[in-house]
Structure formats: C-alpha cells, structure tokens
Design an enzyme around this catalytic site. Structure first.
Site, PDB file in Angstrom:
ATOM      1  N   LYS A  85       0.834  -1.199   0.000  1.00 15.24           N
ATOM      2  CA  LYS A  85       0.000   0.000   0.000  1.00 15.24           C
ATOM      3  C   LYS A  85       0.873   1.255   0.000  1.00 15.24           C
ATOM      4  O   LYS A  85       1.894   1.322   0.685  1.00 15.24           O
ATOM      5  CB  LYS A  85      -0.911  -0.017   1.231  1.00 15.24           C
ATOM      6  CG  LYS A  85      -1.903   1.135   1.317  1.00 15.24           C
ATOM      7  CD  LYS A  85      -2.776   0.974   2.559  1.00 15.24           C
ATOM      8  CE  LYS A  85      -3.774   2.120   2.693  1.00 15.24           C
ATOM      9  NZ  LYS A  85      -4.623   1.966   3.897  1.00 15.24           N
ATOM     10  N   SER A 160      -9.379   2.391   2.744  1.00 16.37           N
ATOM     11  CA  SER A 160      -8.361   3.046   1.947  1.00 16.37           C
ATOM     12  C   SER A 160      -7.375   2.094   1.271  1.00 16.37           C
ATOM     13  O   SER A 160      -6.583   2.515   0.415  1.00 16.37           O
ATOM     14  CB  SER A 160      -7.569   4.019   2.828  1.00 16.37           C
ATOM     15  OG  SER A 160      -6.918   3.329   3.892  1.00 16.37           O
ATOM     16  N   SER A 184     -10.296   0.291   6.872  1.00 14.82           N
ATOM     17  CA  SER A 184      -9.567   0.582   5.637  1.00 14.82           C
ATOM     18  C   SER A 184      -9.029  -0.634   4.913  1.00 14.82           C
ATOM     19  O   SER A 184      -8.685  -0.538   3.738  1.00 14.82           O
ATOM     20  CB  SER A 184      -8.412   1.552   5.922  1.00 14.82           C
ATOM     21  OG  SER A 184      -8.886   2.870   6.006  1.00 14.82           O
TER      22      SER A 184
END
Length: 502
Positions: A85, A160, A184
C-alpha cells in the site's frame, strides 16, 4: 524447474504457490512473470498498481529460484510476489500517500514491515493506490487517480486499502499489505471479494503510528484466503518495541507468530455466536440487511448457539469522530495551514473538525472509550465470536465522493458509512472480513467476524472454517472478477473525473 502447473500461476494462492516452489514444481520466475502478465493485461481497467518494480521482482525471483535449486533454507514467503500500500516505504519506489505534497517523494529505504516481509522471501512488485493519507473509503486522489471495482468498473472498490484489494482480486499478487482505522482494509476486502484482517493492537507493530498511545490505526495482511492471510501474518506479527502495544517479554511476543501459519481446526458446533446487523447504531442499507439475514439463515445450523445481540456501542460515532480527528489534527494541521491548495477535502475537513474539539471533548472520548472497551470484554465472556456485515452499503459509483445518505437517511460525515467497521476498532478487537456471496446488485458481500481482544488466532481459525462452509454453498460461494471483460475494457484514466473530485 517443471512448468507443468495446475493453474495459471497468477491465480495460485500463497500457500499453494509456496508449496509448489519448495517442491521445485513452480519456478519463482514463472510466478513473477505470470503476475506481471496479469497486471499488464488488466490494470489499465482498474488502476490498482500505481508504481511498479517488475525488474526488481524478477531479479529477486531469479535469486529465489537459485536458492531453491541449491537446497538453501527457504523463508515462509519465499518467492511470493507482494503488493504494498502506498502509505509504506519500499526503497526506490514513490511513497506519495496519495498527497500532492509528496507527489515526487521517493523512498530511500524499506519500512520495517517491508524489511520483515523481504526477509521471509517476499518479492515487492509495486505500490497500490490509496485515498489521500488514507482518509476516506473511496480510493481516489489527484496524484494517482481512481481505482475501480473489478466487479463493476463504474463502482468504488472502497478503501483506503483499495488498490491492494483490487490487485488481489485480479490476480496480480497472492499477498498485499493494508492498514485499518475505520475499516480501511476490511471494507475494500468486502467490496472486492478478498480477505482482510485487522489484528488486535500491537500484533502487527505500527512503528510509525503518529499517535502511538491511541492505536486506532494498525497495519494488517490481505490475501485471497484465510490460510494465505495467516501465512503472511506469521511474518508481520513480529517483536518491535517501537509500538507500545506490541507486548514483549525477553525479546519475544506472548503470541507465537508461526502459529498463524498453521491454523488449528475449530469445531463450529461448539461456538456461542452473536450476530448483529447494525451494532445498534450503524445506518445499514436494507439490501445489506437482507443479504446478511439470508447468509445467517444458511450458516446458523453450523453453530452451537446463535444469539441476535450486540455489545454496548453507545456513543460510538462521537468517540470515533473525536479520536480520529485528534489523529489528523496532530499530523496534518501544518500541511493544511501552509499548503492548503495541496490538501484534499477529507483531510482539510478532519483538521477543521479536530480544531473544534476542546481538551474536555478529548478527555471525554478517552474515558468513554475505556468504558466501551470494558463493556465489550464482558460481552465476550458469553460469546465466542460476533458476526456482522462488513460494510453498511453495496458499492456505490466511484464518482460519488462519499455516500451522503443511506436509504434516505443523511450520513453524519464522510466516514459515517464505515460505522460497522469502526464499532470494532474502538475496543481494539480483532476483526476479519471474508467473502460471503453477492448482494442483490451482484456485488461481493463481506462477512465481518470479530473475536476476543488478542484472540487473533481463534478468529482466523473460525474464519477458515466458515470460509470452507461458504465455498461449498450454492448461494454464498464467491466468484472471481471476469478477467476477459477487464482485458477488453477501455483505460480507466480516460474516464471523466479520473483525477478530479467533481
């Protein structure tokens, strides 16, 4: 090495690929090449991998193959591709955080988590997209654009950790990193038909967490199955004194990291199960309630007892709002003040919200969080796990910045629709999302399984048993995205609104 494989290597899970590599039935180079080919074939349609190091991955794969051939000891993740990420440093790759301020930032070294994953043999392939500073659950930013849901390219993949979830769903990689404050990694896992795990605080050290003593955010693993996720967790769950919630005695953690890779069988018929559609406060869409009720009806015969009940979540919205805003205020206020034109609306709103709270508000939230936590401990004296939907709504169009209403009821903030996830964040309980069928819109539905604090291994073991039951169901078994449609789709970056928030 043999090239006679049971499937396209890109579709192999981590455990299966690692086993084949050890048996010299799969070359790490073949696996890397297959993952690169898959990425290049479909990423134009979804925009999940926003920075790439394919040359580095291939170089690592060749070294991994040489180690296998000479009989060297192999790490737990030997030769397995890994997506990271874009909130975490990988040496030589951009770390933009989805922020205009860091558009040109190149990492000079690896994050400690990446060091551990590399040390176990994982091969970073690139960085996955995230909203700016992970603020919000629609994976969009003005630096790298939007990431679309592979099941419907007009819809959001959530966030996210949206890029990581999409990369897994499409077969770019068997493993990806995520992080989680208000869902997330659980929310995008739910929307993309993969698995995401929020561990108990400290199990995966958050050594760069700004508010070290308020552990709302935590890193976590993402994969396509519970077993694969456990394998990854066995490497991520390491000692690190920089996280005050990572308990260490004589240099070791009380939990055995290796145990996450070999989950024990768990008798579902012995479980005392609680189930809730909304935790008593979350605004949940009728479509989601209906699917959850149908799934429960099918799963209930597996359990020893099923009670429709919830822990006390009184004032969860306000507790989370205050503590979350304090986090953003401390980390991002200077950016808002000095470079407001380079800071997006979610971060700007969070800083403004934080400035409205007084010291008395913060004290209230901290004390109320403690009461909330203690109430949850009492609840789990009488229940082994708690089942709920993972997300309050079916995936909406990615052009919608955030849902302003749910079934006609206005939401309180841009993150209010994440309430089913942050209900479990506040007390710090481990929660996993696994695929559980498709809703009335044909989109993946995520089942959230929450267990006792620090009962991480038990949560994973139960999730693995439920995953097997679901896989055998004609109504709940997950389906993979249609890769042929993705290959033939136009480039997402040509879509209106790709970079903007119109």
């Amino acid at each position: 090495m043999s090239t006679s494989l049971p499937a396209d290597p890109a579709d192999l899970g981590a455990l299966a690929a690692r086993r084949l590599i050890a048996r010299k039935q799969l070359s790490p180079v073949e696996l890397a090449e297959a993952c690169i080919a898959r990425t290049e074939a479909v990423d134009h349609a979804v925009n999940a991998l926003i920075a790439r190091d394919f040359d580095g991955m291939l170089e690592g794969a060749r070294s991994a193959e040489a180690a296998v051939m000479r009989g060297a000891p192999l790490g737990a993740l030997h030769g397995l591709p890994l997506a990271v990420k874009d909130m975490v440093d990988v040496a030589g790759l951009p770390t933009t955080y989805g922020s205009e301020v860091f558009r040109d930032n190149i990492a000079t070294g690896d994050d400690a988590m990446v060091v551990a994953l590399r040390g176990a043999g994982a091969l970073p392939m690139g960085k996955t997209n995230t909203p700016e500073w992970s603020a919000g659950a629609n994976t969009r930013n003005t630096v790298n654009g939007v990431t679309a849901n592979p099941y419907d390219l007009s819809r959001t993949c959530a966030g996210s950790s949206g890029g990581s979830a999409v990369a897994l769903a499409c077969g770019y990689t068997p493993l990806a990193t995520g992080s989680d404050t208000g869902g997330s990694l659980r929310n995008p896992a739910a929307y993309c038909g993969v698995v995401g795990f929020r561990p108990s605080p400290g199990v995966v050290p958050g050594d760069t967490r700004g508010t070290a003593l308020i552990p709302l955010p935590t890193p976590g693993p993402m994969a396509r199955s519970v077993g694969d996720l456990g394998l990854m967790l066995s490497v991520m769950a390491r000692p690190d004194r920089r996280d005050p919630y990572t308990v260490m005695v004589d240099g070791r953690t009380p939990w055995d990291p290796a145990g996450f890779a070999t989950l024990p069988a768990r008798d579902l018929s012995s479980l005392r199960v609680a189930a809730t559609e909304d935790f008593g406060f979350a605004p949940v869409e009728g479509m989601i309630r209906s699917h959850f009720q149908m799934a429960l009806a099918e799963l209930e015969p597996q359990f020893g007892r099923l009670d429709h009940t919830t822990p006390d979540c009184t004032e969860a919205d306000r507790i989370f709002a205050i503590l979350r805003a304090v986090q953003f205020l401390g980390k991002h206020a200077q950016l808002v003040d000095t470079m407001p034109d380079k800071v997006g609306p979610n971060v700007t709103d969070n800083v403004a919200e934080g400035r409205r709270y007084s010291a008395e508000d913060v004290s209230w939230a901290l004390h109320r969080q403690a009461e909330y936590h203690r109430a949850w401990q009492g609840f789990f004296d009488h229940h082994d796990i708690l089942l709920s939907p993972a997300v309050t709504i079916s995936p909406r169009p990615w052009r919608e910045f955030y849902p302003t209403q749910i079934d006609g009821t206005p939401t309180q903030s841009y993150y209010h629709w994440l309430a089913l996830a942050y209900a479990t964040t506040i007390p710090g309980h481990p929660s996993i999302t696994i695929p559980c069928g498709h809703d009335a819109n044909g989109m993946p539905f995520g089942l959230q399984i929450t267990g006792r604090r620090h009962g991480d291994a038990e949560v994973l073991a139960i999730a693995a048993e439920l995953e097997a039951v679901i896989a055998g169901s004609s109504t709940l078994a997950p389906r993979r995205p249609d890769l042929a449609l993705l290959r033939a789709a136009p480039a997402l970056r040509d879509a209106p609104g790709f970079y903007t928030f119109d």
